[in-house]
Scaffold this motif. Structure first.
Motif, PDB file in Angstrom:
ATOM      1  N   MET A 192       1.271  -1.241  -0.180  1.00  0.00           N
ATOM      2  CA  MET A 192      -0.261  -0.054   0.509  1.00  0.00           C
ATOM      3  C   MET A 192       0.738   1.130   0.466  1.00  0.00           C
ATOM      4  SD  MET A 192      -3.190   0.502   2.486  1.00  0.00           S
ATOM      5  CE  MET A 192      -2.660   1.266   3.883  1.00  0.00           C
ATOM      6  N   PRO A 193       0.706   2.373  -0.344  1.00  0.00           N
ATOM      7  CA  PRO A 193       1.026   3.036  -0.691  1.00  0.00           C
ATOM      8  C   PRO A 193       1.199   3.844   1.191  1.00  0.00           C
ATOM      9  CG  PRO A 193      -0.722   4.092  -2.163  1.00  0.00           C
ATOM     10  CD  PRO A 193      -0.797   2.778  -1.309  1.00  0.00           C
ATOM     11  N   LYS A 228      -2.225   7.171   7.703  1.00  0.00           N
ATOM     12  CA  LYS A 228      -3.350   7.932   7.648  1.00  0.00           C
ATOM     13  C   LYS A 228      -4.363   6.250   8.790  1.00  0.00           C
ATOM     14  CE  LYS A 228      -4.551   9.438   3.829  1.00  0.00           C
ATOM     15  NZ  LYS A 228      -5.810   9.425   2.353  1.00  0.00           N
ATOM     16  N   ILE A 229      -3.282   5.027   9.097  1.00  0.00           N
ATOM     17  CA  ILE A 229      -4.248   4.183  10.156  1.00  0.00           C
ATOM     18  C   ILE A 229      -3.165   4.080  11.608  1.00  0.00           C
ATOM     19  CG2 ILE A 229      -4.617   1.943  10.723  1.00  0.00           C
ATOM     20  CD1 ILE A 229      -4.365   1.647   7.760  1.00  0.00           C
ATOM     21  N   THR A 230      -3.936   5.015  12.852  1.00  0.00           N
ATOM     22  CA  THR A 230      -2.882   5.330  13.727  1.00  0.00           C
ATOM     23  C   THR A 230      -3.337   4.197  14.958  1.00  0.00           C
ATOM     24  OG1 THR A 230      -3.775   7.327  14.085  1.00  0.00           O
ATOM     25  CG2 THR A 230      -2.175   7.200  12.681  1.00  0.00           C
ATOM     26  N   THR A 231      -4.803   4.047  14.763  1.00  0.00           N
ATOM     27  CA  THR A 231      -5.015   2.525  16.555  1.00  0.00           C
ATOM     28  C   THR A 231      -5.826   1.154  15.669  1.00  0.00           C
ATOM     29  OG1 THR A 231      -7.384   4.265  15.370  1.00  0.00           O
ATOM     30  CG2 THR A 231      -5.493   5.458  16.640  1.00  0.00           C
ATOM     31  N   GLY A 232      -5.541   0.882  16.650  1.00  0.00           N
ATOM     32  CA  GLY A 232      -6.227  -0.737  16.793  1.00  0.00           C
ATOM     33  C   GLY A 232      -7.301  -0.688  15.997  1.00  0.00           C
ATOM     34  N   ASP A 233      -8.404   0.473  16.447  1.00  0.00           N
ATOM     35  CA  ASP A 233      -9.857   0.402  15.760  1.00  0.00           C
ATOM     36  C   ASP A 233     -10.186   1.069  14.506  1.00  0.00           C
ATOM     37  OD1 ASP A 233     -10.563   0.021  18.433  1.00  0.00           O
ATOM     38  OD2 ASP A 233     -10.884   1.658  18.821  1.00  0.00           O
ATOM     39  N   PHE A 244     -10.118  -2.712   7.995  1.00  0.00           N
ATOM     40  CA  PHE A 244      -9.635  -4.297   6.792  1.00  0.00           C
ATOM     41  C   PHE A 244     -11.648  -4.436   6.603  1.00  0.00           C
ATOM     42  CE2 PHE A 244      -5.322  -4.389   7.453  1.00  0.00           C
ATOM     43  CZ  PHE A 244      -5.567  -6.114   7.425  1.00  0.00           C
ATOM     44  N   GLN A 245     -12.457  -4.206   7.606  1.00  0.00           N
ATOM     45  CA  GLN A 245     -13.937  -3.852   7.272  1.00  0.00           C
ATOM     46  C   GLN A 245     -14.228  -3.664   6.374  1.00  0.00           C
ATOM     47  OE1 GLN A 245     -15.724  -2.554  10.991  1.00  0.00           O
ATOM     48  NE2 GLN A 245     -15.946  -4.167  12.148  1.00  0.00           N
ATOM     49  N   LYS A 246     -13.690  -3.028   5.684  1.00  0.00           N
ATOM     50  CA  LYS A 246     -14.019  -1.872   4.170  1.00  0.00           C
ATOM     51  C   LYS A 246     -13.434  -2.361   3.035  1.00  0.00           C
ATOM     52  CE  LYS A 246     -13.696   2.775   2.139  1.00  0.00           C
ATOM     53  NZ  LYS A 246     -13.355   3.918   2.331  1.00  0.00           N
ATOM     54  N   TYR A 247     -12.218  -2.831   3.214  1.00  0.00           N
ATOM     55  CA  TYR A 247     -11.131  -4.044   2.080  1.00  0.00           C
ATOM     56  C   TYR A 247     -10.675  -5.103   1.974  1.00  0.00           C
ATOM     57  CZ  TYR A 247     -11.087   1.782   1.177  1.00  0.00           C
ATOM     58  OH  TYR A 247     -11.031   2.301   0.825  1.00  0.00           O
ATOM     59  N   PHE A 248     -10.990  -6.020   3.409  1.00  0.00           N
ATOM     60  CA  PHE A 248     -10.386  -6.801   3.536  1.00  0.00           C
ATOM     61  C   PHE A 248     -11.175  -8.074   4.518  1.00  0.00           C
ATOM     62  CE2 PHE A 248      -6.742  -4.478   2.674  1.00  0.00           C
ATOM     63  CZ  PHE A 248      -6.625  -4.983   1.252  1.00  0.00           C
ATOM     64  N   PHE A 273       1.130  -2.460  13.566  1.00  0.00           N
ATOM     65  CA  PHE A 273       2.234  -1.890  14.777  1.00  0.00           C
ATOM     66  C   PHE A 273       3.090  -2.505  14.611  1.00  0.00           C
ATOM     67  CE2 PHE A 273      -2.179  -0.145  15.136  1.00  0.00           C
ATOM     68  CZ  PHE A 273      -2.641   1.280  14.013  1.00  0.00           C
ATOM     69  N   ARG A 274       3.244  -3.839  14.757  1.00  0.00           N
ATOM     70  CA  ARG A 274       4.519  -4.370  14.975  1.00  0.00           C
ATOM     71  C   ARG A 274       6.126  -3.945  14.385  1.00  0.00           C
ATOM     72  NH1 ARG A 274       6.661  -8.904  13.665  1.00  0.00           N
ATOM     73  NH2 ARG A 274       5.134  -9.584  12.169  1.00  0.00           N
ATOM     74  N   LEU A 275       5.945  -2.968  12.999  1.00  0.00           N
ATOM     75  CA  LEU A 275       7.066  -2.883  12.600  1.00  0.00           C
ATOM     76  C   LEU A 275       6.507  -2.117  11.721  1.00  0.00           C
ATOM     77  CD1 LEU A 275       8.638  -6.094  11.821  1.00  0.00           C
ATOM     78  CD2 LEU A 275       9.591  -4.622  13.284  1.00  0.00           C
ATOM     79  N   PRO A 276       6.618  -0.783  10.791  1.00  0.00           N
ATOM     80  CA  PRO A 276       6.326  -0.294  10.071  1.00  0.00           C
ATOM     81  C   PRO A 276       6.707  -0.412   9.302  1.00  0.00           C
ATOM     82  CG  PRO A 276       8.631   0.042  11.199  1.00  0.00           C
ATOM     83  CD  PRO A 276       8.530  -0.597  12.124  1.00  0.00           C
ATOM     84  N   ALA A 277       5.878   0.118   7.862  1.00  0.00           N
ATOM     85  CA  ALA A 277       5.443  -0.338   6.565  1.00  0.00           C
ATOM     86  C   ALA A 277       7.142  -0.518   5.522  1.00  0.00           C
ATOM     87  CB  ALA A 277       5.108   0.191   6.071  1.00  0.00           C
ATOM     88  N   GLN A 278       8.025  -1.509   5.071  1.00  0.00           N
ATOM     89  CA  GLN A 278       8.665  -1.237   4.464  1.00  0.00           C
ATOM     90  C   GLN A 278       9.079  -1.149   3.027  1.00  0.00           C
ATOM     91  OE1 GLN A 278      11.877  -2.466   7.289  1.00  0.00           O
ATOM     92  NE2 GLN A 278      10.121  -2.346   8.559  1.00  0.00           N
TER      93      GLN A 278
END
Length: 468
Positions: free
Chosen positions: A241-242, A248-253, A259-263, A280-285
């Protein structure tokens, strides 16, 4: 370590990098009778508690298998892989549909990167003329003399002089840095604006949570998620993903909402708690594409694998191309009787255009995987290509088949693909035109009520014709 010199009976080859391509290269050179020294900056992954480095699952296909076969490793690796016969497409609504990779019986293999690396290191070590050296960080080397200097964990330095240096030390190669100091060396690297993040889908009651013999894809036009099966009945899910969307995704909720919207169908399979934790275990690589040329310096050094041509992972050819490097160099060694002064320039001449071609194809295939598979035209063309290949197997060969199930040179496959695409599209246009003209004749002779028929509907009817 013993100092080697040119007076040594057997030529000494230093393979820098003990990853996949480096370990396989060691087997190739050792099989030819060279004295082989492998230098890896990390510890021996066979004894490491935590294996550092990339963990995107690997898809082994024909080129890689042929390279492994040459050193007697194909069956060992294939026996520990999981066949994937097709792409399984997951729509937003949760509907599943499959797109076969090729003819019946053709498949790619999901293999574990760490296990494959361990197997290759063990295979290399079995040769009596091979020595594996871990925790050796390259400090400097000479393209004129073959002299090399390594740093050790205790702060000491070790020196060695060899006949050939083989750079297999990855996309950020220390060997390649020396090339950059020389004139007429072309180099470029491109970071794509997308990153990746890995998640794990655990087994369900001891079995795979989804059908295992597929590469699962959730294509969402500007991003996608894929899942590959593992021997322990898990799936490794990778979200591409970009970076701006990851940010833009910063919280568990927000993860669950996304994921409810796309997967939606993946949520119960991965688990809400695991999603919220692992996201949130690792940042996007980041992912980088590297091109350079030539691949050699005189008769002293050659770049191979990611050090020469790092590619983004969307064609599943990064490892296969690196393994094929070993096979191509071996073929050139046969051709020029192991004369490095002739072998290395020829290897560069032959291999550079192919590796540049697969780098471009890997970029293109990301768009295909995340967007085109949602297109009716794309699916229609896939069907047309398959039918034509069945009818004319030597004349029309789908691009994916050439790349994945043959050793057709990458750049030749691209040329043929463009030619075939032009011919097929012209043929389809001709058929569509004939169908429309035939329909026009009938309309003139027997005019129906056309008040509710749009041009789009007419084309839809033409595309629905079973003649294609």
């Amino acid at each position: 370590m013993e100092q080697h010199s040119k007076s040594t009976k057997k030529k000494v080859v230093a393979v820098v990098g003990g990853g996949l391509v480096g370990a396989l290269n060691a087997c190739y050179f050792a099989k030819r009778g060279f004295e082989v020294e492998v230098f890896e900056s990390r510890e021996d992954i066979r004894h490491a508690k935590v294996v550092k480095g990339r963990s995107i699952n690997l898809a082994l296909s024909h080129r890689g298998r042929q390279a492994l076969k040459h050193v007697g490793m194909e069956e060992t690796i294939v026996s520990k892989g999981i066949p994937m016969n097709a792409r399984m497409i997951h729509s937003v609504s949760g509907k599943w549909s499959e797109i076969p990779y090729g003819k019946k019986g053709q498949y790619i293999l999901s293999v574990d990167r760490a296990n494959l690396n361990k197997e290759l290191l063990t295979a290399a070590e079995k040769y009596p003329n091979t020595k594996l050296n871990f925790d050796y960080k390259l400090l400097d080397w000479s393209g004129d003399t073959g002299a090399m200097t390594f740093a050790r964990p205790d702060g000491s330095k070790e020196h060695i002089t060899v006949d050939l240096i083989v750079g297999c030390d990855g996309a950020f190669s220390a060997i390649r840095k020396q090339f950059l100091r020389r004139s007429r060396f072309n180099f470029s690297q491109t970071y794509i604006p997308h990153g990746y993040l890995e998640l794990t889908m655990p087994p369900n009651n001891g079995e795979f949570a989804m059908k295992p013999n597929y590469l699962h894809i959730w294509p969402r036009n500007t991003f996608m998620m894929i899942a590959l099966p593992n021997l322990d009945k898990t799936f490794t899910c990778t979200l591409f993903m970009p970076f701006e969307d990851f940010e833009k995704i910063t919280t568990g909720d927000e993860v669950i909402e996304f994921f409810q919207k796309y997967f939606t169908d993946a949520i119960p399979l991965i688990g809400v708690d695991a999603l919220q934790r692992d996201f949130f275990r690792l940042p996007a690589q980041a992912m980088v594409s590297v091109k350079c040329s030539p691949y050699h310096i005189d008769d002293k050094c050659v770049l191979m694998g990611d050090a020469a041509h790092a590619v983004v992972p969307f064609y599943g050819q990064g490892m296969n191309a690196g393994f094929e490097d070993c096979l191509v160099l071996n073929e050139v060694m046969d051709q020029f009787n192991e004369d490095f002064s002739a072998v290395l320039p020829e290897y560069s001449r032959v291999r550079v255009p192919d590796d540049h071609a697969i780098a471009d194809l890997a970029m293109y295939n990301y768009v295909e995987m995340r967007a085109h598979v949602n297109s009716k035209w794309f699916l229609f063309r896939k069907r047309v290509d398959t039918i034509l290949h069945t009818l004319m197997p030597k004349t029309i060969i789908p691009l994916y088949t050439m790349v994945t199930f043959t050793r057709t040179r990458y750049h030749d496959a691209v040329k043929r693909w463009h030619w075939q695409d032009k011919v097929i599209n012209q043929g389809l246009l001709g058929c569509a035109t004939a169908a429309i003209l035939g329909g026009s004749y009938l309309v003139i002779k027997y005019p129906p009520d056309m008040s509710n028929v749009t041009l789009e509907k007419m084309w839809s009817r033409v595309l629905a014709l079973k003649t294609f």
